[in-house]
Design an enzyme around this catalytic site. Sequence first.
Site, short mmCIF file in Angstrom:
data_model
loop_
_atom_site.label_atom_id
_atom_site.label_comp_id
_atom_site.label_asym_id
_atom_site.label_seq_id
_atom_site.Cartn_x
_atom_site.Cartn_y
_atom_site.Cartn_z
N LYS A 164 0.85 -1.18 0.00
CA LYS A 164 0.00 0.00 0.00
C LYS A 164 0.89 1.23 0.00
O LYS A 164 1.88 1.28 0.77
CB LYS A 164 -0.89 0.01 1.25
CG LYS A 164 -1.88 -1.16 1.32
CD LYS A 164 -3.09 -0.90 0.46
CE LYS A 164 -4.19 -1.91 0.75
NZ LYS A 164 -5.31 -1.81 -0.20
N ASP A 189 -0.68 -0.48 -4.40
CA ASP A 189 -2.08 -0.04 -4.36
C ASP A 189 -2.16 1.30 -3.64
O ASP A 189 -1.78 1.41 -2.47
CB ASP A 189 -2.93 -1.08 -3.62
CG ASP A 189 -4.42 -0.76 -3.65
OD1 ASP A 189 -4.81 0.26 -4.26
OD2 ASP A 189 -5.19 -1.54 -3.06
N GLU A 215 -2.23 0.00 -8.72
CA GLU A 215 -3.68 -0.09 -8.51
C GLU A 215 -4.25 1.24 -8.03
O GLU A 215 -3.75 1.83 -7.07
CB GLU A 215 -3.92 -1.19 -7.46
CG GLU A 215 -5.35 -1.61 -7.31
CD GLU A 215 -5.48 -2.78 -6.31
OE1 GLU A 215 -4.50 -3.54 -6.14
OE2 GLU A 215 -6.55 -2.90 -5.71
N ASP A 240 -9.65 -0.38 -9.28
CA ASP A 240 -10.37 -1.05 -8.19
C ASP A 240 -11.60 -0.19 -7.88
O ASP A 240 -12.68 -0.37 -8.47
CB ASP A 240 -9.43 -1.20 -6.99
CG ASP A 240 -10.06 -1.77 -5.73
OD1 ASP A 240 -11.29 -1.85 -5.65
OD2 ASP A 240 -9.33 -2.13 -4.78
N LYS A 264 -13.90 -6.72 -6.75
CA LYS A 264 -14.32 -7.11 -5.40
C LYS A 264 -15.81 -7.31 -5.51
O LYS A 264 -16.55 -6.33 -5.75
CB LYS A 264 -14.03 -6.00 -4.40
CG LYS A 264 -12.57 -5.81 -4.13
CD LYS A 264 -12.34 -4.70 -3.13
CE LYS A 264 -10.85 -4.58 -2.85
NZ LYS A 264 -10.51 -3.27 -2.31
O1 OSB Z 1 -7.89 -1.68 0.09
O2 OSB Z 1 -8.30 -3.65 -0.64
C1 OSB Z 1 -8.49 -2.74 0.16
C2 OSB Z 1 -10.27 -4.14 3.17
C3 OSB Z 1 -11.41 -3.36 3.23
C4 OSB Z 1 -11.58 -2.35 2.30
C5 OSB Z 1 -10.62 -2.14 1.31
C6 OSB Z 1 -9.49 -2.95 1.25
C7 OSB Z 1 -9.31 -3.95 2.20
C8 OSB Z 1 -8.14 -4.85 2.14
C9 OSB Z 1 -8.35 -6.26 2.57
O3 OSB Z 1 -7.07 -4.48 1.77
C10 OSB Z 1 -7.50 -7.28 1.88
C11 OSB Z 1 -8.10 -8.66 2.04
O4 OSB Z 1 -9.34 -8.81 2.07
O5 OSB Z 1 -7.33 -9.65 2.15
MG MG Z 2 -7.28 -1.85 -4.09
#
Ligand code: OSB
Ligand code: MG
Length: 371
Positions: A164, A189, A215, A240, A264
């Site tokens: 991140k 990301d 990302e 995303d 997602k």
């Molecule tokens: O940034 O992908 C994201 C969890 C809640 C909301 C947004 C995010 C996340 C995670 C979780 O990064 C990663 C996972 O589920 O393994």
């Molecule tokens: Mg993401």
Amino acid sequence: MRLTKVEIRRVVLPMVRSFETGFGTIDEKETIITKLYTSDGLVGYGESSATIAPIYNHETSYSCFYVQENYIAPQVVGKNFETVEDFKDAYSNIVGHPIARTGMECAFWHLIAQRDNKSLKQLFGGVKDEIPVGEGVGISASTKQTLTDVKRIVDAGYSRVKVKIAPGRDLEILHAVRARFPGIPLTVDANGSYRYDRDVEILRAFDQFNLGMLEQPFASDDICGHARLHRQIKTPICLDESIESLNDAHTAVGLDACQVINIKPGRVGGMLESIAIHDLAAQHDISVWCGGMGETGIGRAFNIAFASKANCRYPADMSPYSFFYKEDLVEDSFVVKDNGCIDVRTTPGLGYRVNDKSIEALTTKKVIVKS
Ligand code: OSB
Ligand code: MG
């Protein structure tokens, strides 16, 4: 199948670590578990895994509960549905709130799986026996801590590491990670934390790090900005937060805004929409992968089955429950094997044994909507 009752629960999950992202820190978790009951005695489970505050999208665990209780459950209870399309139609008047709709829709998929004696993998058209998974490293106070986190993921054998990043927490970290781990599959990301008008030069500098993808650098509603950046960098852009629906995916394709889409299921409103985006992407040579929102084993069951589809071509975000939580809501949680993959279950139904005792013990609010 006639739905006799909808049960909605707020379940509080004690966390073992906090997770900092470009949109804020996740250090408390509530998830919404939805159960649909049929007159034949079947029970279907679904999960709406929003954040507690509206910092990832506009939804919260509270809004998911509220929308399901007051606007979705009353429109489905007491009615007969044979297909997921018909079920979804019953609440198509609800605008937005994709995470709330996902928990409902998944519970209905679970009913179908039981009625038809099929696995989720079969229902979603999955083709893989195992799926590669990666794990994410949150933004941390020090670069040294980031290196420790990356090492743990590399040592555990994951298929890729996702770091991140955010403005000011980027080049130094990436230089350090690449110096120490020159060859690992690495992606980043930004969770929408950069701005096109301010940050293009820094993002162009990412090309030197041989990243699998960048990302969501810009805000979710800036698909145009991503399209402009896409023409100026070599690193593949993955969207995303920008893709909330099939129509958003059409926009991204039309503007040539990305090479990759992170789907997602919660963010796009369920499995039907996820499959439609997956298929559209395949027609346009865009690869997808399955992201996560910190679901428990219940939500992950649907995500893993989805991730076994042919055009899911990158490792999924699928940290085991123990990365975030003290316990799971299924008894037989998935494991990440030495090869960095999770087996895709083929058992009819959910594929996992729901742990009703844990759900009951961690429930802080429950409503039942009856006809
Ligand atoms: O940034 O992908 C994201 C969890 C809640 C909301 C947004 C995010 C996340 C995670 C979780 O990064 C990663 C996972 O589920 O393994
Ligand atoms: Mg993401």
